[in-house]
Design a protein around this motif. Structure first.
Motif, PDB file in Angstrom:
ATOM      1  N   ARG A 313      12.097   6.536   9.406  1.00 26.23           N
ATOM      2  CA  ARG A 313      13.555   6.588  10.098  1.00 26.23           C
ATOM      3  C   ARG A 313      13.332   6.497  11.489  1.00 26.23           C
ATOM      4  NH1 ARG A 313      14.849  10.163   5.784  1.00 26.23           N
ATOM      5  NH2 ARG A 313      14.661  11.893   7.036  1.00 26.23           N
ATOM      6  N   ARG A 314      12.243   6.928  12.163  1.00 24.45           N
ATOM      7  CA  ARG A 314      12.114   6.762  13.562  1.00 24.45           C
ATOM      8  C   ARG A 314      11.379   5.301  13.857  1.00 24.45           C
ATOM      9  NH1 ARG A 314      12.028  12.631  16.495  1.00 24.45           N
ATOM     10  NH2 ARG A 314      11.708  11.419  18.285  1.00 24.45           N
ATOM     11  N   GLY A 315      10.813   4.664  12.883  1.00 28.40           N
ATOM     12  CA  GLY A 315      10.103   3.425  13.139  1.00 28.40           C
ATOM     13  C   GLY A 315       8.707   3.694  13.322  1.00 28.40           C
ATOM     14  N   ILE A 316       8.159   4.927  12.751  1.00 26.92           N
ATOM     15  CA  ILE A 316       6.759   5.201  12.760  1.00 26.92           C
ATOM     16  C   ILE A 316       6.135   5.375  11.188  1.00 26.92           C
ATOM     17  CG2 ILE A 316       5.274   7.149  13.272  1.00 26.92           C
ATOM     18  CD1 ILE A 316       7.401   7.909  15.692  1.00 26.92           C
ATOM     19  N   ALA A 317       5.118   4.373  11.336  1.00 24.80           N
ATOM     20  CA  ALA A 317       4.615   4.033   9.923  1.00 24.80           C
ATOM     21  C   ALA A 317       3.399   5.394   9.735  1.00 24.80           C
ATOM     22  CB  ALA A 317       3.915   2.980   9.944  1.00 24.80           C
ATOM     23  N   THR A 318       3.168   5.803   8.478  1.00 29.18           N
ATOM     24  CA  THR A 318       2.408   6.876   8.344  1.00 29.18           C
ATOM     25  C   THR A 318       1.672   6.603   6.772  1.00 29.18           C
ATOM     26  OG1 THR A 318       3.975   8.607   7.643  1.00 29.18           O
ATOM     27  CG2 THR A 318       3.175   8.996   9.750  1.00 29.18           C
ATOM     28  N   GLY A 319       0.376   7.310   6.646  1.00 26.93           N
ATOM     29  CA  GLY A 319      -0.084   6.698   5.218  1.00 26.93           C
ATOM     30  C   GLY A 319      -0.491   8.145   4.613  1.00 26.93           C
ATOM     31  N   ARG A 320      -0.059   8.019   3.066  1.00 25.79           N
ATOM     32  CA  ARG A 320      -1.010   9.151   2.314  1.00 25.79           C
ATOM     33  C   ARG A 320      -2.327   9.012   2.210  1.00 25.79           C
ATOM     34  NH1 ARG A 320       1.544   9.847  -2.921  1.00 25.79           N
ATOM     35  NH2 ARG A 320       1.511   7.507  -2.948  1.00 25.79           N
ATOM     36  N   TYR A 321      -3.034   9.315   3.110  1.00 25.26           N
ATOM     37  CA  TYR A 321      -4.512   9.083   2.840  1.00 25.26           C
ATOM     38  C   TYR A 321      -5.252  10.498   2.502  1.00 25.26           C
ATOM     39  CZ  TYR A 321      -4.796   4.385   5.043  1.00 25.26           C
ATOM     40  OH  TYR A 321      -4.781   3.183   5.361  1.00 25.26           O
ATOM     41  N   PHE A 322      -5.540  10.535   1.228  1.00 19.33           N
ATOM     42  CA  PHE A 322      -5.412   9.874  -0.048  1.00 19.33           C
ATOM     43  C   PHE A 322      -4.699  10.683  -1.025  1.00 19.33           C
ATOM     44  CE2 PHE A 322      -9.444   7.634   1.664  1.00 19.33           C
ATOM     45  CZ  PHE A 322      -8.861   6.353   1.451  1.00 19.33           C
ATOM     46  N   ALA A 323      -4.164   9.844  -1.805  1.00 14.41           N
ATOM     47  CA  ALA A 323      -3.603  10.305  -3.146  1.00 14.41           C
ATOM     48  C   ALA A 323      -4.898  10.364  -4.106  1.00 14.41           C
ATOM     49  CB  ALA A 323      -2.523   9.563  -3.748  1.00 14.41           C
ATOM     50  N   PRO A 324      -5.095  11.426  -4.710  1.00 12.60           N
ATOM     51  CA  PRO A 324      -6.484  11.430  -5.340  1.00 12.60           C
ATOM     52  C   PRO A 324      -6.484  10.373  -6.608  1.00 12.60           C
ATOM     53  CG  PRO A 324      -5.590  13.742  -5.431  1.00 12.60           C
ATOM     54  CD  PRO A 324      -4.543  12.761  -4.804  1.00 12.60           C
ATOM     55  N   ILE A 325      -7.577   9.875  -6.773  1.00  7.55           N
ATOM     56  CA  ILE A 325      -7.488   8.816  -7.736  1.00  7.55           C
ATOM     57  C   ILE A 325      -7.470   9.306  -9.238  1.00  7.55           C
ATOM     58  CG2 ILE A 325      -9.268   6.760  -8.913  1.00  7.55           C
ATOM     59  CD1 ILE A 325     -10.928   7.061  -6.508  1.00  7.55           C
ATOM     60  N   HIS A 326      -7.845  10.559  -9.466  1.00 11.66           N
ATOM     61  CA  HIS A 326      -7.658  10.826 -10.877  1.00 11.66           C
ATOM     62  C   HIS A 326      -6.107  11.344 -11.134  1.00 11.66           C
ATOM     63  CE1 HIS A 326      -7.857  14.957  -9.005  1.00 11.66           C
ATOM     64  NE2 HIS A 326      -7.565  15.351  -9.929  1.00 11.66           N
ATOM     65  N   LEU A 327      -5.296  11.334 -10.054  1.00 13.65           N
ATOM     66  CA  LEU A 327      -4.025  11.526 -10.320  1.00 13.65           C
ATOM     67  C   LEU A 327      -3.013  10.290 -10.216  1.00 13.65           C
ATOM     68  CD1 LEU A 327      -3.416  14.849  -8.346  1.00 13.65           C
ATOM     69  CD2 LEU A 327      -4.185  14.657 -10.788  1.00 13.65           C
ATOM     70  N   GLN A 328      -3.787   9.149  -9.928  1.00 11.90           N
ATOM     71  CA  GLN A 328      -3.102   7.850  -9.904  1.00 11.90           C
ATOM     72  C   GLN A 328      -2.751   7.596 -11.110  1.00 11.90           C
ATOM     73  OE1 GLN A 328      -2.218   6.043  -7.336  1.00 11.90           O
ATOM     74  NE2 GLN A 328      -3.828   6.519  -5.574  1.00 11.90           N
ATOM     75  N   PRO A 329      -1.242   6.924 -11.391  1.00 12.83           N
ATOM     76  CA  PRO A 329      -0.924   6.372 -12.653  1.00 12.83           C
ATOM     77  C   PRO A 329      -2.063   5.595 -13.414  1.00 12.83           C
ATOM     78  CG  PRO A 329       0.683   6.160 -10.871  1.00 12.83           C
ATOM     79  CD  PRO A 329      -0.262   6.804 -10.283  1.00 12.83           C
TER      80      PRO A 329
END
Ligand SMILES: Cc1ncc(COP(=O)(O)O)c(C=O)c1O
Length: 381
Positions: A313-329
């Motif tokens: 909302r303040r224009g700052i990008a962040t990333g979810r590094y990492f969502a574990p592979i074994h929990l990915q859909p």
């Protein structure tokens, strides 16, 4: 976003090199490919570098070249980019997800040892976020169990591991190693990657597989339609290679800029600490870090997604590094994911957040990020 998560560092030298290629008739498989490959091999002190169209393509070819296939198990981290496990599926082998070290976030030797079975053929180790994995211990395990060792150095060009004075670059420890040049990486070719090899037979196989199975032994115009085996179009264009060649000539400068940016975040966030916020270590024993991303661990019980949204909302990008592979859909119903028991991977990954990080990030932008991060954490507690 006002402050992006990553941003490539392209100078006039890169623009000139790519433009020069466009003035020639040779847009693929020409002199730029040869010189980029030679420079990559030289930089890593390995005899062969084979450029490919992406890091994912490099992982696929590395597994094929080492003869990994149906019935084989490959030990991989789950705290990693999804291409790592997908590549194992591509060759019809089975990934076995192993636990990570809580400090380096890389496969832990003990976790790898626990994951070895009579079907294990390979360890695919990732140098996560540019921090080298415990390569000597992993080499010992690989030798003891007669396994091949593949390094995924897509996030780690320029990182080093070892005891002084015998520090060696990530990418020269494994039977094969893979580099990646996506635009968020320390070195970019737009899209691209490379596989580093010690054995000339491996290099020849990689060159054939990336080029639709064309045999190297029979080169020349007349042989363009001769295919010795089933291969792929994983070639890297001359434009990309020219870009990569110039980027590689600037690698020391670029890594120094990233190191300085990491140090600035560290100073800013340590200055007025937020309780429970953990920063990545600036130095680690026996390692030189090549900063790929700057990933903090949020205080326990802080909802990472709400922090991410508050910063957005303040224009700052962040990333979810990492969502574990074994929990990915895409993975969670796969038998490898169902049996995975990875408490550290799961608890750490719930807390990790990558902050905007790139060569030319300004000190003022980093101050803004640090201030906004503090506010966001307070607002969601
Ligand atoms: C560890 C790791 N392996 C593989 C890849 C795949 O590389 P690419 O996106 O070039 O296919 C990436 C990154 O993007 C990565 O971070």
């Amino acid at each position: 976003m006002t402050i992006p998560l990553s941003s490539p560092d392209i100078t006039q030298a890169e623009i000139d090199a790519v433009t020069a290629v466009l003035r020639t008739p040779r847009l693929s498989m020409g002199p730029e490919l040869a010189s980029f490959e030679a420079a990559l091999a030289d930089y890593h002190s390995v005899p062969h570098a084979v450029c490919v169209s992406s890091g994912a393509a490099g992982l696929h070819l590395a597994l094929l070249t080492l003869g990994i296939g149906e019935g084989d198990q490959v030990i991989v981290p789950s705290f990693a980019f999804i291409a790592v496990a997908n590549a194992v599926l591509q060759v019809r082998a089975t990934p076995v997800f192993a636990e990570i070290d809580p400090v380096t976030l890389n496969l832990s030797p003990a976790g790898v040892e626990r994951a070895v079975t009579p079907r294990t053929r390979a360890i695919l180790v990732v140098h996560t976020f540019g921090v080298p994995a415990e390569m000597d211990a992993l080499q010992t395990i690989a030798r003891r169990h007669n396994l091949v060792l593949i390094e995924d150095a897509c996030e780690a060009i320029g990182a080093q591991f070892g005891d002084q004075p015998d520090l060696r670059r990530a990418g020269c420890f494994g039977h094969l190693a893979v580099l990646g040049f996506y635009p968020n990486k320390q070195l970019t070719t737009g899209e691209g990657g490379a596989v580093l090899a010690h054995d000339p037979a491996h290099a020849a196989r990689l060159r054939s597989l990336r080029n639709q199975g064309r045999s190297q032994a029979r080169s020349g115009i007349g042989d363009w339609l001769d295919h010795a085996e089933h291969g792929y179009n994983y070639r890297l264009s001359e434009l990309a290679c020219a870009l990569g060649r110039v980027q590689l000539s600037r690698i020391a400068e670029m890594l120094a800029l990233r190191q300085a940016a990491a140090e600035r975040y560290d100073a800013l966030l340590r200055d007025r600490p937020v309780s429970g916020l953990e920063l990545p270590p600036l130095t680690l024993p026996r390692r030189i870090i090549s900063w790929f991303v700057y990933v903090v661990r949020l205080p326990e019980h802080v909802d990472r997604d709400r922090v991410h949204a508050a910063l957005a909302r303040r224009g700052i990008a962040t990333g979810r590094y990492f969502a574990p592979i074994h929990l990915q859909p895409a993975w969670r119903r796969h038998p490898s994911a169902v049996v995975a028991t990875l408490p550290l991977t799961e608890s750490i990954s719930r807390r990790t957040l990558a902050l905007p990080f790139f060569n030319r990030i300004a000190a003022s932008q980093q101050e803004e990020v640090a201030g906004a991060l503090r506010d966001a954490i307070r607002s969601v507690i």
